[in-house]
Scaffold this active site. Structure first.
Site, PDB file in Angstrom:
ATOM      1  N   ALA A  80       0.837  -1.198   0.000  1.00 33.12           N
ATOM      2  CA  ALA A  80       0.000   0.000   0.000  1.00 33.12           C
ATOM      3  C   ALA A  80       0.872   1.248   0.000  1.00 33.12           C
ATOM      4  O   ALA A  80       0.604   2.219  -0.726  1.00 33.12           O
ATOM      5  CB  ALA A  80      -0.939   0.007   1.199  1.00 33.12           C
ATOM      6  N   ASP A  81       1.930   1.246   0.788  1.00 37.67           N
ATOM      7  CA  ASP A  81       2.885   2.354   0.775  1.00 37.67           C
ATOM      8  C   ASP A  81       3.570   2.485  -0.578  1.00 37.67           C
ATOM      9  O   ASP A  81       3.715   3.584  -1.115  1.00 37.67           O
ATOM     10  CB  ASP A  81       3.954   2.138   1.848  1.00 37.67           C
ATOM     11  CG  ASP A  81       3.548   2.659   3.207  1.00 37.67           C
ATOM     12  OD1 ASP A  81       2.619   3.485   3.287  1.00 37.67           O
ATOM     13  OD2 ASP A  81       4.169   2.259   4.200  1.00 37.67           O
ATOM     14  N   LEU A  82       4.025   1.366  -1.120  1.00 38.30           N
ATOM     15  CA  LEU A  82       4.789   1.405  -2.369  1.00 38.30           C
ATOM     16  C   LEU A  82       3.924   1.882  -3.530  1.00 38.30           C
ATOM     17  O   LEU A  82       4.359   2.715  -4.338  1.00 38.30           O
ATOM     18  CB  LEU A  82       5.382   0.028  -2.663  1.00 38.30           C
ATOM     19  CG  LEU A  82       6.387  -0.484  -1.625  1.00 38.30           C
ATOM     20  CD1 LEU A  82       6.819  -1.905  -1.949  1.00 38.30           C
ATOM     21  CD2 LEU A  82       7.600   0.428  -1.558  1.00 38.30           C
TER      22      LEU A  82
END
Length: 395
Positions: A181-183
């Site tokens: 999700a961050d990436l």
């Protein structure tokens, strides 16, 4: 002959972000040639400098930065500033006047009191592209909440479709092994920044970009979401099976597992031929992909019985000869031993004087014929560029 400059040469980025989503976006911009100035807290720096073990080793033998920090901060300059002080906030505002882009991932509204929010910085630099990355966006009932990858994978539905199926051993919702999700948020942010830069260059107008991890995770549901929209059926965990294709999963061999990824009926018939079981291709249960997904359990059992006695190398050789997509289930070390990885140069080694050995990071996957990615700066030591950057401002 000198190397060509990166496509973002001349673009200056003020990076107020930390941890992963924001730094991932700004590392991409740095890889493409932008000058990225990373603002960090004096003494401690980005949180991920301490997210270890493992840690690097300094030249004097003491622990250095955590490996986690290295993965997302290549190509940047580090400036140690306390933005909570009037002097630190003033320095950031002065830097913003010279920059094209600001990236921040503070809680919604958190920078307003320092005059470092979009309104405050746009007033002194109307061309500024200002990208805010938060858990839930700049508005809505959850806008005030912090967002972390793990909870976003849960709230955003990814864990509900990841993991073993109910009723099987080990069944429970499962996160992905990296912070996807961050990436993905970093990738969406960098795309939005590039689009906004084009607009700014054409019109002279900057703008605010609002990127939320929750929104990104919902978008990442992709075919699983549209499966639900079309059918009304809520997707569930299926282990390593694919909701729309079969066979499309790992199969056992004597020395490991190989993923077989059949995408059409022709490939399925070729699979049967490669396994010495041409009858698979004419079995009425398996004639079409829709039938194969209906009879998934029986199909998986039959293919598994055929692969279980083969080595991975023998199976992949047979499948590749037949044009059936396949690949080994590699461990991380095996990834970088793959001949393709070696040929493509997927490991970048850079020296940093304060460390005992080279810093190794994964290369950018971007390949450009005219303006290739350059690796001019390793992930920085905390505050190593403070004097040089602030000295140029003549504060």
């Amino acid at each position: 002959m000198t190397q060509p400059q990166g496509p973002l040469s001349g673009v200056r980025v003020l990076d107020l972000s930390r941890v992963l989503a924001g730094p991932w976006a700004t590392q991409m911009l740095a890889d493409l040639g932008a000058e990225v100035i990373k603002i960090e807290r004096p003494g401690t720096g980005d949180d991920t400098r301490a997210w270890g073990p493992p840690f690097t080793t300094r030249a004097d033998g003491t622990p250095g930065d955590a490996a986690y920090f290295l993965c997302a901060n290549r190509g940047k300059k580090s400036v140690a500033l306390d933005i909570a002080t009037p002097e630190g906030a003033a320095a950031v505002r002065a830097l913003a006047k010279t920059c094209d882009v600001v990236v921040e991932n503070f809680k919604t509204g958190g920078l307003r009191k320092y005059g470092l929010d979009h309104a405050g910085l746009a007033a002194i630099n109307p061309r500024l592209v200002y990208c805010s990355i938060t858990g839930f966006g700049q508005d809505g009932p959850n806008a005030h909440r912090a967002g972390y990858d793990y909870m976003i994978q849960a709230m955003g539905g990814l864990m509900s479709v990841t993991g073993q199926a109910d009723g099987t051993p080990g069944a429970e919702p499962m996160k992905v092994g990296v912070a996807v999700a961050d990436l993905f948020t970093g990738l969406y942010a960098s795309n939005a920044i590039l689009a906004a830069l084009l607009h700014a260059r054409a019109t002279g107008e900057g703008q605010a970009i609002d990127i939320a991890l929750f929104d990104v995770q919902a978008a990442m549901l992709a075919n699983q979401a549209t499966n639900f929209f079309v059918s009304g059926k809520v997707p569930t965990r299926m282990g390593n099976a694919h909701p729309n294709l079969a066979p499309y999963q790992p199969f056992p061999c004597t020395d490991g597992m190989v993923v077989i990824a059949v995408g059409n009926d022709g490939q399925f018939r070729a699979l049967g031929q490669a396994l010495g079981a041409a009858g698979l291709g004419t079995d009425p249960r398996f004639l079409t992909n829709a039938l194969r997904t209906e009879h998934r359990a029986a199909l998986s059992a039959e293919v598994s019985a055929l692969t279980a006695g083969l080595t991975m190398a023998a199976l992949m050789a047979a499948l590749e000869t037949g044009g059936v997509p396949c690949g080994p289930v590699n461990t991380v070390d095996q990834v970088f031993q793959e001949p393709q990885a070696v040929h493509r140069g997927l490991v970048v080694e850079q020296d940093r004087p304060d460390l005992a050995g080279p810093v190794r990071t994964v290369a950018s996957p971007i390949r450009m014929s005219r303006t290739p990615v350059r690796y001019d700066r390793p992930p920085p030591a905390l505050g190593q560029d403070t004097d040089a950057v602030l000295g140029d401002l003549k504060l």
